[in-house]
Motif scaffolding. Structure first.
Motif, short mmCIF file in Angstrom:
data_model
loop_
_atom_site.label_atom_id
_atom_site.label_comp_id
_atom_site.label_asym_id
_atom_site.label_seq_id
_atom_site.Cartn_x
_atom_site.Cartn_y
_atom_site.Cartn_z
N TYR A 222 0.86 -1.19 0.00
CA TYR A 222 0.00 0.00 0.00
C TYR A 222 0.89 1.23 0.00
O TYR A 222 2.08 1.13 0.24
N THR A 223 0.30 2.36 -0.27
CA THR A 223 1.09 3.58 -0.45
C THR A 223 0.98 4.48 0.79
O THR A 223 0.15 4.26 1.66
N GLU A 224 1.82 5.52 0.83
CA GLU A 224 1.73 6.53 1.90
C GLU A 224 0.36 7.20 1.90
O GLU A 224 -0.19 7.51 2.94
N GLU A 225 -0.19 7.41 0.69
CA GLU A 225 -1.51 8.04 0.58
C GLU A 225 -2.56 7.16 1.27
O GLU A 225 -3.45 7.66 1.95
N THR A 226 -2.43 5.85 1.07
CA THR A 226 -3.36 4.92 1.71
C THR A 226 -3.16 4.94 3.23
O THR A 226 -4.12 4.94 3.99
N ARG A 227 -1.91 4.98 3.67
CA ARG A 227 -1.66 5.06 5.11
C ARG A 227 -2.40 6.26 5.70
O ARG A 227 -3.09 6.15 6.70
N ARG A 228 -2.26 7.42 5.04
CA ARG A 228 -2.90 8.62 5.57
C ARG A 228 -4.42 8.48 5.58
O ARG A 228 -5.09 8.90 6.51
N LYS A 229 -4.94 7.84 4.54
CA LYS A 229 -6.39 7.65 4.47
C LYS A 229 -6.88 6.75 5.61
O LYS A 229 -7.91 7.01 6.22
N ILE A 230 -6.11 5.71 5.91
CA ILE A 230 -6.50 4.82 7.01
C ILE A 230 -6.37 5.56 8.35
O ILE A 230 -7.26 5.49 9.20
N GLU A 231 -5.28 6.29 8.52
CA GLU A 231 -5.08 7.01 9.79
C GLU A 231 -6.21 8.00 10.01
O GLU A 231 -6.75 8.14 11.11
N HIS A 232 -6.60 8.67 8.95
CA HIS A 232 -7.67 9.66 9.04
C HIS A 232 -9.02 8.97 9.33
O HIS A 232 -9.75 9.37 10.23
N GLY A 233 -9.28 7.90 8.60
CA GLY A 233 -10.59 7.23 8.71
C GLY A 233 -10.78 6.48 10.02
O GLY A 233 -11.90 6.32 10.50
N ILE A 350 -0.86 3.55 -9.59
CA ILE A 350 -2.25 3.94 -9.77
C ILE A 350 -2.89 4.24 -8.42
O ILE A 350 -3.59 5.23 -8.23
N GLU A 351 -2.59 3.37 -7.44
CA GLU A 351 -3.16 3.55 -6.10
C GLU A 351 -2.78 4.91 -5.50
O GLU A 351 -3.57 5.58 -4.86
N ARG A 352 -1.52 5.29 -5.72
CA ARG A 352 -1.03 6.53 -5.15
C ARG A 352 -1.87 7.72 -5.62
O ARG A 352 -2.25 8.58 -4.84
N ILE A 353 -2.19 7.73 -6.91
CA ILE A 353 -3.00 8.81 -7.47
C ILE A 353 -4.41 8.76 -6.88
O ILE A 353 -4.93 9.76 -6.40
N LEU A 354 -5.01 7.57 -6.90
CA LEU A 354 -6.42 7.46 -6.49
C LEU A 354 -6.60 7.82 -5.02
O LEU A 354 -7.53 8.52 -4.65
N MET A 355 -5.68 7.32 -4.16
CA MET A 355 -5.85 7.54 -2.73
C MET A 355 -5.51 8.97 -2.33
O MET A 355 -5.77 9.39 -1.22
N GLY A 356 -4.91 9.71 -3.25
CA GLY A 356 -4.58 11.10 -2.95
C GLY A 356 -5.75 12.05 -3.24
O GLY A 356 -5.67 13.23 -2.94
N LEU A 357 -6.82 11.55 -3.84
CA LEU A 357 -7.95 12.41 -4.21
C LEU A 357 -9.11 12.26 -3.22
O LEU A 357 -9.73 11.21 -3.15
N PRO A 358 -9.43 13.31 -2.47
CA PRO A 358 -10.45 13.21 -1.42
C PRO A 358 -11.84 12.84 -1.93
O PRO A 358 -12.63 12.26 -1.19
N LYS A 359 -12.14 13.17 -3.19
CA LYS A 359 -13.48 12.85 -3.69
C LYS A 359 -13.65 11.36 -3.97
O LYS A 359 -14.75 10.88 -4.20
N LEU A 360 -12.53 10.65 -3.98
CA LEU A 360 -12.62 9.22 -4.25
C LEU A 360 -12.69 8.44 -2.95
O LEU A 360 -12.19 8.87 -1.92
#
Ligand code: ADP
Ligand code: ZN
Length: 437
Positions: A222-233, A350-360
């Protein structure tokens, strides 16, 4: 031992051993391992003969390079018991690799191996700030997969209350968390993202309604963007956890409180980074394939195992004081690479881009069809859809543009409502390749 000690280290001597002493220990353990497999494992006897190397040739750590590699194919060819270095009645437990790629491999543990694997988990968990006061809810799959059991034993060693929840059944997970004030969880990134969705749907604010402090997240890239998304969620800190069944499962490398690369426990494993094509070692800092040698394993020692995992060594000392070197986030497996219209693509790009977009939202799928047609399906977030179609079209174009800049080919983008893509309890399947090439 007082119940309230918050120890920074589990085994301070082992974790902060000065590099020269650590390397001397590695050499000693390597020589013993090589002598043992030369004696008791026919596969290695044959490989040593072919490479014209004997245990006496290993006089320094640099001599490691003279030893042959071991591959996944070797393990499969030795299935079920061909690589055992002890009599079967000295083994205590059998695990298999989860078989994400190819048929499973059988991995045996002696009593000492079971204990060592738990030791490394205890060390790893404590490095993230865990203590015996923590309540540990283990949301990994129990069974042949090493992920849950090895972590379970490690947490028990620390003295935590362990809740062997297993994966799935989100409502029960939530109930357990609420009733028993779970502080620490262990799960895959895909399940973590899914669970964050569930909390949002149920109107649970993890920061107010739950006691969660940390998640150990691994078993798939998983990517850093995903890490941040999990930490936030989930309202907690995520610690990256790396392991593979061939090396005892989780606890091979783990992030400390610095959250900047994973300490690879070098008194139990020797790490090398090689060029996956040529097999030659790469200088520190360069990305390549991780190769691991077990140093203390009894039942099934493995020399120079080609993990196929791509990473690099972080060679700077860590602020936490541990002397074991760190590896960077795994960016994927050498086998994960997709070739689409002649371009090399890793799903993580691809994951890095997708997980960096808040609308997704938090789930996506890459589908390859026909003659190299790529479709990226991704869920919108609950807040991402405002009912206006022109906004959806604009978002689709934005995503396609960002992906094109990253992977040099323009995929079709499909936006779907939250919660509509398949979820998996174990490891996520992010790529479906139905191409007729
Ligand atoms: P399988 O190889 O069948 O999936 P395992 O369950 O042993 O069996 O999985 C180990 C693999 O999982 C590793 O080789 C690696 O590719 C992946 N993995 C484990 N932890 C991580 C992590 N933290 N980051 C990225 N990949 C990971
Ligand atoms: Zn550290």
């Amino acid at each position: 031992m007082s119940a309230s000690i918050d120890r920074a280290y589990w085994k301070p001597e082992a974790e902060t051993l000065a590099r020269p002493a650590l390397e001397a220990l590695q050499l000693d353990r390597l020589r013993r391992t090589v002598a043992r497999v030369a004696e008791s494992v026919p596969l290695y006897r044959k490989k040593f003969e072919q490479a014209k190397v004997t245990p006496d040739d290993i006089r320094s750590l640099a001599d490691l390079r003279r030893l042959p590699f071991t591959t996944g194919a070797d393990l499969r060819a030795s299935y079920p018991t061909g690589m055992l270095a002890v009599p079967l009645d000295e083994t205590l437990r059998l695990h298999t690799s989860s078989g994400t790629t190819g048929k499973p491999k059988a991995l045996f543990f002696s009593r000492q191996d079971v204990d060592n694997a738990a030791e490394l988990i205890a060390r790893s968990f404590v490095a993230t700030g865990m203590t015996r006061q923590d309540i540990f809810q283990n949301m990994m799959t129990y069974g042949l997969f090493t992920g849950a059991l090895v972590a379970h034993y490690g947490a028990e060693k620390i003295g935590c209350l362990v809740i062997p929840a297993g994966p799935g059944n989100s409502d029960r997970q939530l109930l357990l968390m609420q009733d028993f004030h779970t502080t620490s969880i262990h799960l895959t990134p895909s399940f973590a993202l899914y669970f964050a969705d569930i909390l949002e749907k149920r109107g649970i604010d993890p920061r107010k309604d739950l006691a969660l402090k940390r998640a150990f997240v691994g078993a798939e890239p998983y990517t850093e963007e995903t890490r941040r998304k999990i930490e936030h969620g989930l309202g907690l800190r995520v610690f990256n956890s790396y392991g593979l069944s061939e090396m005892n499962g989780p606890g091979v490398a783990f992030e400390c409180q610095e959250q900047a690369g994973m300490h690879l426990w070098e008194d139990h494993y020797i790490l090398e980074i090689i060029d996956p094509e040529s097999g030659e070692p790469l200088p520190a800092g360069e990305r390549g394939e991780l190769v691991l040698t077990t140093l203390v394993r009894e039942a099934m020692p493995i020399l120079r195992y080609r993990t196929r995992d791509i990473t690099s060594v972080v060679d700077q000392p860590c602020a936490c004081g541990r002397t074991h070197r760190r590896i960077a986030r795994i960016t994927g497996r050498a086998d994960d690479m997709l070739i689409v219209r002649g371009v090399n693509i890793y799903p993580q790009q691809i994951e890095r881009i997708l997980m960096g977009l808040p609308k997704l939202g938090r789930n996506y799928l890459i589908v390859l069809e026909g003659l190299d047609e790529m479709t990226v399906k991704v869920e919108l977030s609950e807040a991402g859809f405002d009912g206006q179609l022109d906004h959806v079209v604009a978002l689709k174009n934005e995503i396609a543009g960002l992906l094109r800049a990253e992977i040099l080919t323009k995929p079709r983008v499909e936006l779907v409502p939250p919660g509509t893509l398949p979820i998996s309890e174990g490891k996520a399947k992010r790529v479906i390749d139905n191409r007729k090439l």
